[in-house]
Design a protein around this motif. Structure first.
Motif, short mmCIF file in Angstrom:
data_model
loop_
_atom_site.label_atom_id
_atom_site.label_comp_id
_atom_site.label_asym_id
_atom_site.label_seq_id
_atom_site.Cartn_x
_atom_site.Cartn_y
_atom_site.Cartn_z
N MET A 666 0.91 63.88 -1.32
CA MET A 666 1.42 62.74 -1.36
C MET A 666 0.36 61.63 -1.39
SD MET A 666 5.35 62.72 -0.63
CE MET A 666 6.29 63.89 -1.62
N PRO A 667 -0.88 61.47 -2.26
CA PRO A 667 -1.77 60.63 -1.80
C PRO A 667 -1.56 59.18 -1.82
CG PRO A 667 -2.00 61.76 -4.18
CD PRO A 667 -0.94 62.39 -3.50
N ARG A 668 -0.36 58.88 -2.40
CA ARG A 668 0.09 57.27 -2.29
C ARG A 668 -0.01 56.87 -0.93
NH1 ARG A 668 -0.10 52.70 -2.58
NH2 ARG A 668 0.96 51.39 -4.10
N PHE A 669 0.67 57.85 -0.24
CA PHE A 669 0.92 57.57 1.43
C PHE A 669 -0.15 58.01 2.38
CE2 PHE A 669 5.32 58.70 -0.27
CZ PHE A 669 5.53 57.57 -0.85
N LYS A 670 -1.25 58.34 1.70
CA LYS A 670 -2.43 58.86 2.57
C LYS A 670 -2.82 57.72 3.67
CE LYS A 670 -7.06 61.23 2.38
NZ LYS A 670 -7.89 61.73 1.39
N GLY A 671 -2.87 58.31 4.81
CA GLY A 671 -3.43 57.00 5.91
C GLY A 671 -2.29 56.74 6.50
N SER A 672 -1.05 56.72 6.20
CA SER A 672 0.13 56.23 6.80
C SER A 672 0.30 57.05 8.20
CB SER A 672 1.56 56.73 6.15
OG SER A 672 1.41 55.94 4.97
N LYS A 673 0.54 56.23 9.25
CA LYS A 673 0.47 56.63 10.67
C LYS A 673 1.66 57.38 10.92
CE LYS A 673 -0.31 55.28 15.32
NZ LYS A 673 0.02 54.23 16.33
N ILE A 674 1.58 58.90 11.31
CA ILE A 674 2.77 59.51 11.61
C ILE A 674 3.06 59.42 13.05
CG2 ILE A 674 1.24 61.53 12.24
CD1 ILE A 674 3.51 63.08 10.97
N ARG A 675 4.31 59.52 13.59
CA ARG A 675 4.69 58.96 14.80
C ARG A 675 5.83 60.16 15.50
NH1 ARG A 675 3.93 54.14 12.20
NH2 ARG A 675 2.89 52.47 13.37
N TYR A 676 5.65 59.96 16.75
CA TYR A 676 6.78 60.64 17.51
C TYR A 676 8.18 59.68 17.55
CZ TYR A 676 3.73 64.52 18.64
OH TYR A 676 2.69 65.54 18.58
N TYR A 677 9.18 60.25 17.63
CA TYR A 677 10.85 59.47 17.94
C TYR A 677 11.37 60.29 18.75
CZ TYR A 677 9.20 57.00 13.62
OH TYR A 677 8.36 56.09 12.68
N VAL A 678 12.26 59.56 19.51
CA VAL A 678 13.29 60.16 20.30
C VAL A 678 14.62 59.44 19.96
CG1 VAL A 678 11.77 60.77 22.26
CG2 VAL A 678 12.67 58.61 22.29
N ARG A 679 15.57 59.94 20.51
CA ARG A 679 16.94 59.46 19.97
C ARG A 679 17.33 58.74 21.27
NH1 ARG A 679 20.34 60.25 15.90
NH2 ARG A 679 19.11 62.11 15.43
N CYS A 680 17.79 57.44 20.80
CA CYS A 680 18.42 56.44 22.00
C CYS A 680 19.71 57.01 22.28
CB CYS A 680 18.49 55.12 21.31
SG CYS A 680 19.21 53.87 22.33
N SER A 681 20.08 57.05 23.78
CA SER A 681 21.25 57.55 24.19
C SER A 681 22.18 56.55 24.29
CB SER A 681 20.99 57.80 25.72
OG SER A 681 20.49 56.79 26.53
N GLU A 682 21.74 55.11 23.86
CA GLU A 682 22.94 53.87 23.84
C GLU A 682 23.26 53.96 22.32
OE1 GLU A 682 23.79 52.26 26.29
OE2 GLU A 682 22.47 53.26 28.06
N CYS A 683 22.46 53.75 21.42
CA CYS A 683 22.90 53.63 19.98
C CYS A 683 22.76 54.73 19.05
CB CYS A 683 22.13 52.35 19.38
SG CYS A 683 20.47 52.74 19.17
N SER A 684 22.37 55.95 19.75
CA SER A 684 22.08 57.24 19.11
C SER A 684 21.29 57.30 17.79
CB SER A 684 23.52 57.74 18.44
OG SER A 684 24.23 58.00 19.56
N GLN A 685 20.46 56.12 17.56
CA GLN A 685 19.32 56.13 16.62
C GLN A 685 18.11 56.53 16.92
OE1 GLN A 685 20.34 55.10 13.26
NE2 GLN A 685 22.42 55.02 14.19
N LEU A 686 17.23 56.84 16.25
CA LEU A 686 15.87 57.14 16.51
C LEU A 686 15.05 56.10 16.72
CD1 LEU A 686 15.20 60.31 14.04
CD2 LEU A 686 15.94 60.28 16.55
N THR A 687 14.22 56.13 17.83
CA THR A 687 13.49 54.94 18.05
C THR A 687 11.87 55.57 18.16
OG1 THR A 687 12.78 53.25 19.52
CG2 THR A 687 13.69 55.16 20.39
N GLY A 688 10.86 54.77 17.75
CA GLY A 688 9.47 55.14 17.70
C GLY A 688 9.11 54.96 19.25
N ILE A 689 8.01 56.05 19.56
CA ILE A 689 7.50 55.97 20.76
C ILE A 689 6.17 55.26 20.66
CG2 ILE A 689 6.59 57.23 22.96
CD1 ILE A 689 9.58 57.44 22.67
#
Length: 753
Positions: A666-689
């Motif tokens: 997917m060269p259109r997105f080349k260089g996009s920064k990949i990240r780690y995420y964890v699930r919030c115990s308060e709202c159950s949504q994923l948040t980046g670290i």
């Protein structure tokens, strides 16, 4: 002269119908091209070996009439020759100074030194055309009609720099002169319409066939909510929602565009700027709407929810507001008039975009058109097409369904079409964009070209579609059964499933190598069975396979990898399956268990498994080891697992693999920064670290969604509490053993600490 300098306008663009299964893509295409709708139309999928996988129609954008592609390709060759035809007066001057041998109505053999122009029934008021390679002489009166055949030395009239003429094309130009009087200059533009199958199983096979230089019609069912489950033709609900399917298609389509520069990958139509590739949103099942206003409201609701989930793509999408009535039983004049009106609206929209696309204005060398004609699917001998005998011979003897770059290079050199490797690569990329070939860039030595696109797609889908073996050897039947249970196939399975294609072993090997290069399947290297080679094909797995039983294991909390919503809002399932194959190559591990959208890799050296799941728009990672009754042995394994996680950092390996795959596919997105995420115990949504939302010396994280602080179990499971991860990819500050009290909660103990 035409070969050296000639070019024509780029007349052809590929337009592809895409979308979830059973939404009416084929029906809309039939209405759009003025074909009759069919009751109980088969889904676009593999049924028999002879079925067409990609339904193709070529139509003129000017008036929506359908045409044969080979005729358009021929005209693309004729046009540069016509543009290089000399003025008849200049021809006469050359003839007067040449040593001519004229023989009226007598045929002589054509060789490297003599060219023939056989111009028949030319009246006095018709202009006489000739190229710099042919001399022509006429004797006419005001009312007379004569037939003249003139022969002259090519070297005496040739105006090229090296004064030579490629010996392959005399009969081609003879064919041209026989037919040019019946042709008019064609400045029209054409669309090559493709209808893809929408089954989610096939998404992984779409990657080789997509192009950033195409226009896409994204079709949805106006009668379904975007969060509803996709329905099959038989009314069965799938595990995928329409939103997930639309995400899959949009990310795959837009990601394939090679340009990362927004300004270079954009056009302006009617004062509005759009990004390439263009995706036109179209609806079906208009007959299910009770009123016209209901359809308008439903369309607007669907598009708003789609853009809300995928804001990155709003500049690529044109909302047409067109809702087709695809009911084959609705045959009244009013319905037909409505369908025609919808087709005209869609045609007008497409025309405005096509005429604004920059690559449609680029000139195409005549060499590219000749190569396209040679590589094009063989033409029926009964269609009276005018084709050089040398081209026919080259097509019959030199063109194979699958070829190496070396074979294509030699073919181009022998046909005097070769102008260097860079130009050859540009030509192959152009033919790939047209959908005439599949050009797989692997390396300079192993680049592969497939000349029969439909044939390749049929084979791809034959291999990955889970079949049943109704009769035959119990051994063969067991291979089919095991493929559905394990997601693994053997060469014996492949030989049996591809038997109707009657492939040579070398061709079969090339196809498997091609599928491996796209990570559609992956070879499993095993020392136990030297005679049988096995392949890992994760999407063969049935959705109803029993899920992974976590009760028998100590399982870590999930660590997620993915991208910011504004960069890449969705990781396609096709990329997830490619990731599984890529990880298998990395670990070279035959002990992998497959579940629905989940794989468990056993790492024998460290006594634990790595679990890779597809979780919405992210990839979830866990590790586990069996629960043991012996406390001492359990502690020993726990320590070994913990040491392995901190030393080898498998999460970093998987993250890097995904990043490389996305950059490559997917060269259109080349260089996009990949990240780690964890699930919030308060709202159950994923948040980046990130360092700015995590406090020093603690596992405390501030959620980017609810802005609350929580203690992350994932961090305590995946990183060292005393030092940074050995490879440092998580880039965390040092963390100590101190207990941190947060909102009356203590950091909980991890089974792996």
């Amino acid at each position: 002269q035409a070969l050296q300098q000639g070019s024509c306008k780029n007349k052809i663009i590929r337009a592809m119908y895409a979308g979830p299964e059973n939404v009416g893509k084929s029906s809309i295409m039939r209405i759009f091209t003025r074909q009759q709708l069919a009751n109980f139309q088969d889904p676009t999928q593999v049924v028999r070996q002879s079925d067409k996988m990609v339904h193709v129609q070529v139509y003129k954008i000017k008036d929506r009439t359908t045409h044969q592609l080979h005729q358009i390709l021929e005209n693309s060759i004729y046009e540069p020759i016509q543009n290089n035809v000399e003025n008849p007066i200049n021809i006469q001057q050359k003839l007067s100074t040449s040593n001519l041998t004229c023989e009226s109505e007598q045929r002589l053999p054509i060789n490297d030194q003599y060219q023939k122009a056989d111009i028949q029934t030319i009246t006095a008021n018709q202009p006489i055309h000739a190229s710099s390679t042919v001399a022509a002489s006429t004797h006419t009166s005001a009312s007379s009609t004569v037939t003249v055949s003139t022969y002259t030395s090519a070297s005496s009239i040739l105006s090229t720099d090296d004064n030579t003429f490629p010996p392959k094309y005399p009969d081609f130009f003879e064919c041209y002169y026989k037919s040019w009087l019946n042709k008019t200059k064609d400045d029209s533009q054409y669309a090559k319409l493709w209808d893809f199958g929408g089954q989610s199983l096939y998404h992984v096979t779409h990657q080789p066939f997509l192009s950033g230089n195409s226009i896409y019609f994204l079709v949805f069912n106006i009668n379904q909510n975007i969060h509803d489950k996709v329905l099959t033709r038989g009314g069965q609900s799938l595990n995928t929602t329409y939103l997930q399917s639309m995400k899959e298609w949009l990310t795959s389509i837009i990601g394939c565009n090679a340009s990362q520069d927004d300004s270079a990958a954009s056009i302006v139509v009617n004062g509005v700027e759009y990004s390439l590739p263009i995706v036109i949103l179209v609806a079906s099942h208009g007959d299910k709407m009770e009123s016209k206003q209901q359809g308008i409201d439903q369309f607007e609701k669907f598009e708003h929810e789609l853009i809300d989930k995928m804001p990155r793509f709003k500049s690529n999408i044109y909302s047409s507001g067109i809702i087709f009535n695809c009911n084959p039983d609705a045959t009244s004049d009013a319905i037909k008039a409505e369908q025609e009106q919808c087709s005209l609206r869609l045609h007008k929209i497409m025309k405005s975009f096509v005429q604004s696309l920059p690559f449609m204005c680029n000139p195409i060398p005549i060499r590219w058109s000749i190569m396209a004609t040679i590589l094009h699917t063989p033409i029926d001998n009964n269609n009276n097409t005018v084709i050089s005998s040398y081209i026919k011979q080259a097509r019959a003897n030199r063109v194979k369904k699958i070829m190496t770059i070396q074979e294509i290079t030699l073919l181009a050199q022998d046909l005097d079409l070769y102008e260097g490797q860079d130009k050859l690569m540009a030509m192959l990329s152009y033919l790939h964009d047209l959908g005439e070939i599949i050009f797989c860039r692997q390396s300079d030595k192993y680049d592969t070209i497939v000349t029969d696109v439909d044939w390749l797609l049929r084979i791809f889908r034959t291999i990955i579609q889970l079949h049943t073996c109704p009769s035959g050897s119990l051994k063969i039947k067991s291979l089919y059964h095991q493929a559905g249970l394990t997601g693994k196939i053997s060469t014996e399975y492949i030989d049996d499933i591809l038997a109707p294609y009657d492939l040579e072993n070398e061709t079969k090997k090339s196809i498997i190598n091609l599928m491996e290069s796209y990570d559609i399947l992956c070879m499993i290297e095993s020392d136990n069975d030297q005679d049988q080679c096995h392949y890992f094909v994760p999407y063969l797995l049935k959705p109803d396979v029993e899920p992974f039983d976590e009760t028998k294991y100590n399982v870590s909390d999930a660590l997620y990898i993915g991208y910011e919503h504004k960069d890449i809002p969705y990781i396609p399932d096709g990329m997830y399956y490619c990731l599984l194959s890529s990880c298998l190559k990395r670990w070279n591990n035959t002990n992998v268990e497959l579940y629905y959208r989940c794989a468990k890799f056993f790492l024998a050296s460290s006594y634990h498994d790595i679990i890779i799941k597809k979780d919405g728009s992210h990839i979830a990672l866990q590790y586990c080891y069996p629960k043991l009754a012996d406390p001492k042995l359990s502690d020993e394994i726990k320590s070994t697992v913990r040491t392995s996680i901190l030393k080898d950092c498998p999460h970093d390996i998987i993250k890097d693999k995904l990043s490389l795959l996305m950059d490559d596919r997917m060269p259109r997105f080349k260089g996009s920064k990949i990240r780690y995420y964890v699930r919030c115990s308060e709202c159950s949504q994923l948040t980046g670290i990130e360092n700015n939302n995590k406090l020093q010396n603690t596992y405390l994280v501030r959620c980017q969604n609810c802005n609350k602080y929580f203690v992350s179990q994932s961090l305590s499971d995946w990183i060292d509490s005393n030092q940074e991860c050995v490879k440092g990819k998580l880039n965390y500050p040092f963390i100590n053993h101190s207990i941190c009290k947060v909102t009356n909660k203590k950091i909980f103990d991890s089974p792996f600490l």
